[in-house]
Design an enzyme around this catalytic site. Structure first.
Site, PDB file in Angstrom:
ATOM      1  N   HIS A 154      -9.810  38.666  -4.991  1.00 54.74           N
ATOM      2  CA  HIS A 154     -10.601  39.858  -5.356  1.00 54.74           C
ATOM      3  C   HIS A 154     -11.915  39.459  -6.034  1.00 54.74           C
ATOM      4  O   HIS A 154     -12.450  40.202  -6.859  1.00 54.74           O
ATOM      5  CB  HIS A 154      -9.824  40.792  -6.283  1.00 54.74           C
ATOM      6  N   SER A 273     -39.255  31.311  -0.592  1.00 51.22           N
ATOM      7  CA  SER A 273     -39.882  32.624  -0.549  1.00 51.22           C
ATOM      8  C   SER A 273     -41.378  32.463  -0.308  1.00 51.22           C
ATOM      9  O   SER A 273     -41.983  31.470  -0.723  1.00 51.22           O
ATOM     10  CB  SER A 273     -39.637  33.321  -1.882  1.00 51.22           C
ATOM     11  N   LYS A 279     -38.249  29.515  -5.475  1.00 47.24           N
ATOM     12  CA  LYS A 279     -37.011  29.901  -4.811  1.00 47.24           C
ATOM     13  C   LYS A 279     -36.501  28.871  -3.801  1.00 47.24           C
ATOM     14  O   LYS A 279     -37.258  28.285  -3.045  1.00 47.24           O
ATOM     15  CB  LYS A 279     -37.216  31.229  -4.063  1.00 47.24           C
ATOM     16  N   GLU A 286     -26.883  32.673   5.416  1.00 46.70           N
ATOM     17  CA  GLU A 286     -26.941  34.130   5.599  1.00 46.70           C
ATOM     18  C   GLU A 286     -27.000  34.474   7.084  1.00 46.70           C
ATOM     19  O   GLU A 286     -26.378  35.439   7.549  1.00 46.70           O
ATOM     20  CB  GLU A 286     -28.147  34.711   4.844  1.00 46.70           C
TER      21      GLU A 286
END
Ligand code: ARG
Length: 482
Positions: A154, A273, A279, A286
């Site tokens: 969870h 980025s 970044k 992804e």
């Protein structure tokens, strides 16, 4: 070549008119151009062997097919599909005798054979990718059998485990993905050629022979089934969608782990980025995660296209095929990327060690230790649950013992056993049941995983070799007509 007048199949009457482009599968058929030539060759060789087409004419057709191959798919004359276009090219080149190529067959059995022929190669590539991915997972696991990792259920801290145990959990899943793809291969590897439109043919063809020349393991018997079924596409895409689901879960884990600083992806598998110079983002993962969307849409596209189709051939089938190509491409690429990301990731052992005990993750181990000392597990669970409201240390457990059992904890369990259970490393080491995270249990899983990888690698090599041998044999057969 024919150009204006259209292909030999459509001629003047069915030139397509405004729907010409809509009817055409020429662009998508580039993928089966080579397969169609192989199918044409095997069919012509069989027709000659059976005395259906004279050897000399077969030789002429085969020579022309080689010219068509040399000029390539883009040079084909106009046509509704690659099958019609290649036939047109042959007839344009040698005249009406070229039309004998299409004796005792239909585009229906032809296209079904071409898709299977090509899909076998794609399946082999994706199978190789799954095996390489498993090698990356097991290779990475070898060095991490003692690296602690907080395990979650969870998404809450649950029990400490190790990085190797986590990596091998995915190896197990991808091993089953390999199995499913091998299964799909075995049913793709059956030959529908000779089914003709669906109702067979009066010619004395030899279906076993064309199947053999094309390297298929067997003939797909019933001609109506053979020309119309696309269940092999469904099965393949479903196996790919399952694999992509596995991939997406692993990508998600790695994205979370990198967010927590447990792992650092190599720069090659990260992006940055355009505005925030500091970044480093896990973009590749992804995209791997998102591939599950492509695969699921491919599977749904196929299921919906195939649902409710009457026997036998319907043109809907033309739109089913690209779902398979798109899915196989997307999932194979995502598998390669996932393998690369895993192989090059750096695990941050210090951060992981500090995090492994967070959220009283050793609570289950403590309850197990109390139960091993003789307390009923439910009582142990209640005691540890009470302690966990307060703290995750010995003092809290002792206080809970007084409250639940009316005695200090040491009355029931030696203090050292409880202290050991509170230590994440000792907690992991104690869970040495089959398939568990204890380093020695993981060593066994590692050895079994390498064995499985070796066996699957050999199975895939054997299949590839069989295809190669069939292609060589077909080439030789064709050359004997020169
Ligand atoms: N391009 C078609 C396909 O991909 C080939 C079969 C066409 N057959 C027919 N009877 N219209 O399915």
């Amino acid at each position: 070549m024919s150009g204006e007048s259209g292909d030999v199949v459509r001629r003047e009457r069915f030139s397509g008119g405004p729907a010409r482009g809509f009817l055409s599968s020429m662009a998508a058929d580039e993928r089966i151009f080579e397969a169609d030539l192989a199918v044409d060759r095997a069919h012509v060789v069989m027709l000659a062997e059976q005395g259906i087409v004279p050897e000399e004419e077969a030789g002429e057709i085969l020579a022309t097919l080689s010219e068509v191959e040399a000029t390539g798919h883009d040079a084909l004359p106009d046509g509704e599909d690659v099958h019609a276009a290649i036939e047109t090219a042959v007839i344009d080149s040698i005249g009406p005798v070229g039309g004998k190529m299409h004796t005792a067959r239909s585009r229906n059995d032809e296209v079904a054979t071409c898709i299977r022929h090509r899909l076998r190669e794609d399946l082999l590539e994706v199978l190789e990718a799954t095996v390489a991915f498993r090698e990356a997972l097991v290779g990475a696991a070898e060095g991490q059998t003692e690296t602690l990792l907080p395990g979650y259920t969870h998404l809450q801290p649950a029990q400490p485990t190790t990085v190797a145990h986590w990596l091998l959990s995915y190896e197990g899943a991808v091993a089953r993905d390999t199995e499913r793809l091998l299964d799909a291969y075995s049913r793709t590897n059956r030959c529908p050629l000779g089914a003709a439109a669906f109702a067979g043919t009066p010619f004395d063809i030899d279906r076993e022979r064309t199947a053999e020349l094309l390297g298929f393991e067997s003939v797909l018997e019933n001609s109506m089934d053979a020309s119309s079924t696309r269940d092999f596409l469904l099965e393949t895409v479903s196996a790919l969608a399952t694999l992509s689901t596995t991939l997406s879960g692993m990508a998600e884990d790695l994205i979370l782990f990198s967010n927590k600083g447990y792992v650092e992806l190599s720069d090659e598998y990260s992006s940055t980025s355009s505005i925030m110079p500091q970044k480093k983002n896990p973009d590749t993962l992804e995209l791997v995660r998102a591939t599950a969307g492509d695969a699921s849409s491919g599977l749904n596209g196929l299921l919906t296209t195939l649902k409710g189709l009457p026997r036998a051939y319907n043109r809907d089938l033309q739109r089913a095929t690209p779902h398979a190509w798109e899915t196989v491409d997307a999932v194979r690429e995502a598998t390669d990327v996932a393998a690369g990301a895993v192989a090059t990731a750096e695990w941050n052992e210090h951060q992981l060690e500090a995090a492994a005990g967070e959220g009283f993750s050793t609570a289950t181990g403590v309850a197990d230790a109390l139960a091993m000392a003789g307390l009923p597990f439910r009582t142990a669970h209640e005691l540890v649950a009470l302690a966990s409201e307060d703290a995750s240390d010995y003092a809290a457990l002792d206080a809970a013992s007084e409250a639940v059992l009316g005695d200090p904890l040491a009355e029931y369990v030696p203090r050292e056993a409880v202290e050991a259970a509170l230590d994440p490393e000792a907690s992991v080491a104690s869970r040495d049941s089959q398939g568990g995270p204890a380093p020695e249990a993981v060593e066994e899983t590692l050895a079994a995983a390498w064995d499985g990888i070796g066996a699957d690698e050999r199975a895939v090599d054997d299949l590839a070799e069989a295809l190669g041998a069939a292609a060589t044999a077909l080439d030789e057969e064709v050359r004997s007509y020169e």
